[in-house]
Design a protein around this motif. Sequence first.
Motif, PDB file in Angstrom:
ATOM      1  N   ALA A 243      35.605  40.898 -50.635  1.00  0.00           N
ATOM      2  CA  ALA A 243      34.610  40.492 -49.633  1.00  0.00           C
ATOM      3  C   ALA A 243      35.035  39.197 -48.956  1.00  0.00           C
ATOM      4  N   GLU A 244      35.522  38.243 -49.716  1.00  0.00           N
ATOM      5  CA  GLU A 244      35.960  36.970 -49.136  1.00  0.00           C
ATOM      6  C   GLU A 244      37.195  37.157 -48.263  1.00  0.00           C
ATOM      7  N   ALA A 245      38.125  37.982 -48.702  1.00  0.00           N
ATOM      8  CA  ALA A 245      39.353  38.186 -47.930  1.00  0.00           C
ATOM      9  C   ALA A 245      39.085  38.912 -46.618  1.00  0.00           C
ATOM     10  N   VAL A 246      38.237  39.933 -46.652  1.00  0.00           N
ATOM     11  CA  VAL A 246      37.910  40.656 -45.416  1.00  0.00           C
ATOM     12  C   VAL A 246      37.199  39.728 -44.446  1.00  0.00           C
ATOM     13  N   ALA A 247      36.265  38.929 -44.951  1.00  0.00           N
ATOM     14  CA  ALA A 247      35.563  37.973 -44.085  1.00  0.00           C
ATOM     15  C   ALA A 247      36.532  36.947 -43.504  1.00  0.00           C
ATOM     16  N   THR A 248      37.523  36.533 -44.285  1.00  0.00           N
ATOM     17  CA  THR A 248      38.518  35.575 -43.807  1.00  0.00           C
ATOM     18  C   THR A 248      39.366  36.166 -42.690  1.00  0.00           C
ATOM     19  N   LEU A 249      39.847  37.377 -42.897  1.00  0.00           N
ATOM     20  CA  LEU A 249      40.615  38.050 -41.839  1.00  0.00           C
ATOM     21  C   LEU A 249      39.789  38.188 -40.571  1.00  0.00           C
ATOM     22  N   TYR A 250      38.551  38.587 -40.744  1.00  0.00           N
ATOM     23  CA  TYR A 250      37.677  38.776 -39.584  1.00  0.00           C
ATOM     24  C   TYR A 250      37.436  37.457 -38.872  1.00  0.00           C
ATOM     25  N   ARG A 251      37.163  36.403 -39.627  1.00  0.00           N
ATOM     26  CA  ARG A 251      36.922  35.080 -39.040  1.00  0.00           C
ATOM     27  C   ARG A 251      38.141  34.597 -38.245  1.00  0.00           C
ATOM     28  N   ASP A 252      39.330  34.766 -38.820  1.00  0.00           N
ATOM     29  CA  ASP A 252      40.534  34.187 -38.228  1.00  0.00           C
ATOM     30  C   ASP A 252      41.162  35.060 -37.153  1.00  0.00           C
ATOM     31  N   GLU A 253      40.943  36.375 -37.228  1.00  0.00           N
ATOM     32  CA  GLU A 253      41.659  37.293 -36.340  1.00  0.00           C
ATOM     33  C   GLU A 253      40.752  38.112 -35.430  1.00  0.00           C
ATOM     34  N   GLY A 254      39.453  38.064 -35.642  1.00  0.00           N
ATOM     35  CA  GLY A 254      38.540  38.855 -34.829  1.00  0.00           C
ATOM     36  C   GLY A 254      38.518  38.400 -33.382  1.00  0.00           C
ATOM     37  N   ASN A 255      38.093  39.273 -32.497  1.00  0.00           N
ATOM     38  CA  ASN A 255      38.071  39.016 -31.054  1.00  0.00           C
ATOM     39  C   ASN A 255      36.939  38.046 -30.707  1.00  0.00           C
ATOM     40  N   ARG A 256      37.298  36.892 -30.168  1.00  0.00           N
ATOM     41  CA  ARG A 256      36.299  35.914 -29.738  1.00  0.00           C
ATOM     42  C   ARG A 256      36.244  35.798 -28.211  1.00  0.00           C
ATOM     43  N   GLU A 257      36.906  36.705 -27.517  1.00  0.00           N
ATOM     44  CA  GLU A 257      36.937  36.656 -26.055  1.00  0.00           C
ATOM     45  C   GLU A 257      36.028  37.679 -25.403  1.00  0.00           C
ATOM     46  N   ASN A 258      35.613  38.693 -26.152  1.00  0.00           N
ATOM     47  CA  ASN A 258      34.764  39.754 -25.610  1.00  0.00           C
ATOM     48  C   ASN A 258      33.807  40.202 -26.707  1.00  0.00           C
ATOM     49  N   ARG A 259      32.542  39.819 -26.600  1.00  0.00           N
ATOM     50  CA  ARG A 259      31.599  40.109 -27.669  1.00  0.00           C
ATOM     51  C   ARG A 259      31.306  41.599 -27.820  1.00  0.00           C
ATOM     52  N   SER A 260      31.635  42.371 -26.801  1.00  0.00           N
ATOM     53  CA  SER A 260      31.457  43.823 -26.897  1.00  0.00           C
ATOM     54  C   SER A 260      32.558  44.477 -27.730  1.00  0.00           C
TER      55      SER A 260
END
Length: 527
Positions: A243-260
Amino acid sequence: MASETKAQRVERIKREKDGLDVIGAIEEYARSGSDPHPDDIDRFKWYGLYTQNRNLQGEEDPTLYFMLRVKLEAGEVTTEQLKTLGYISNAYARRSADITTRQDLQFHWIEVRHLPVIFALLERVGLSTKMAAGDCPRNVVSCPVDGIDRGAVADVRPLVRAVNALFRDNRDFSNLPRKFKIGISGCRSHCISHEIQDLSFTAVDHPSGRVLFDVSVGGGLAKNRRIASHIGYAAAEQVVAIAEAVATLYRDEGNRENRSKARLGHLVDAWGVDAFVARLQALLGFELLPPQARAYTPYALRGHFGAHASSVEGRSYIGCAVTSGRIGGGGLLQLAKAMQRHRAGRAKFTTTQNVVVLDVPESRVSAMTGELEQAGLSSNPTPFKARTLACTGLNFCKFAISETKELAREIVDYLNERFPDFSEPVSISVNGCPNACAHPHIVDIGFVGTILKRGERRISGFELIFGGHLEGERSAFGEKSGIKVAPEEAAGIIERLLLQYLSSGYETFGAFLREQAYDTTAISAVA
């Protein structure tokens, strides 16, 4: 200078002040009576607050009202907590209270000036609204009868507590690209619908002879409509780290330029499942056991209604339906009173907006079942009441096009009258807009708010989606039917569908809809 995009604005707001730090501003706005800054209003979400639609608000009333979501970990409430929630509803929320699909509770008509008192009342009984909304991990959903269901695969209560503890007030994860939804369950009925969670852990009897957890990622609805990818199996002691690792990947690599395109499922698709798993395992330092196809309970059969013996000697639990989750302050207090009278210390709200009363003495089951029925909480609900969901709707939600809660009740009442002997499960969802808060794409019949024409008029109505189904790898989202209806036509459309089904020869209503065996012209003749 170019104006900010929506994503740029949200990211700036979060950089300038963590959402968890807005509590000081809330207290100052409550004390001074000044209007909240628009940026702070967005940060209010981290404390469960959303601005409310003005649909029911008089033009002469300038008050800024909010919806307030209370985070109920594992969906659990005690009698004392129910009393407090009922008091808040009656004193500050005009008797409103709705159960959500993440086992939380929502109030309406909340004023900023009352928030310090409300927060203090909640804290006094061990409740909070923190991280009930916002770009952060939301409430971890779980089976309402975890640990007491005699037929369960595993007792996952310690895991639910551990994952909640990992994220609770954790500023390492209070600024994610978007919301992040986790489910953990040991239930053989698979009642938390792991297929639509961002991350889920489902206990299974693995061929190795051990109880392991199916790890699935990237599920979602609305613009993130995606059946979660099963990526392998893990042991119980690995769940928190994953759970912590998936959240970390998402936090660091998720798209922050298009909320859709900013949910975890979008990241999984952008990388590909294999690459996502490789990155995850590299971060973890261990590998998951390989994924294997498994059979899962069909969505229509998921649930915990009725009275059942608990694994605790001499105790039972009672699962009850609440039409569209609208329990109200009166219902909360009636539930608390019944639990106190019959010595049942806890209840849990469910992901289908219903409630399960726990720890009922066996000698009290019959009397308590009757008392709950009088309060509108049905332990033997009709097929229509049991599985009808509804989102917040036009009266309170700024995104909604159509009203939902009252229509859901009208549909249930109408179908109960027309089909008193119908016994097959039927799932219905009434949504005020396309955002899918009430899961219209996974039920038999989904209503999605839209604008439609009736003669020269444009009115609020619904577009119909038919044939959604969850069953592990056999899951499928419902498809648009091409039918649009006004609210007063909705119940009649379902009646026509049921009549066609009953004369069709199909074994299940779900199969009838999925195979599009209905006559569109005949059922839409009412429109």
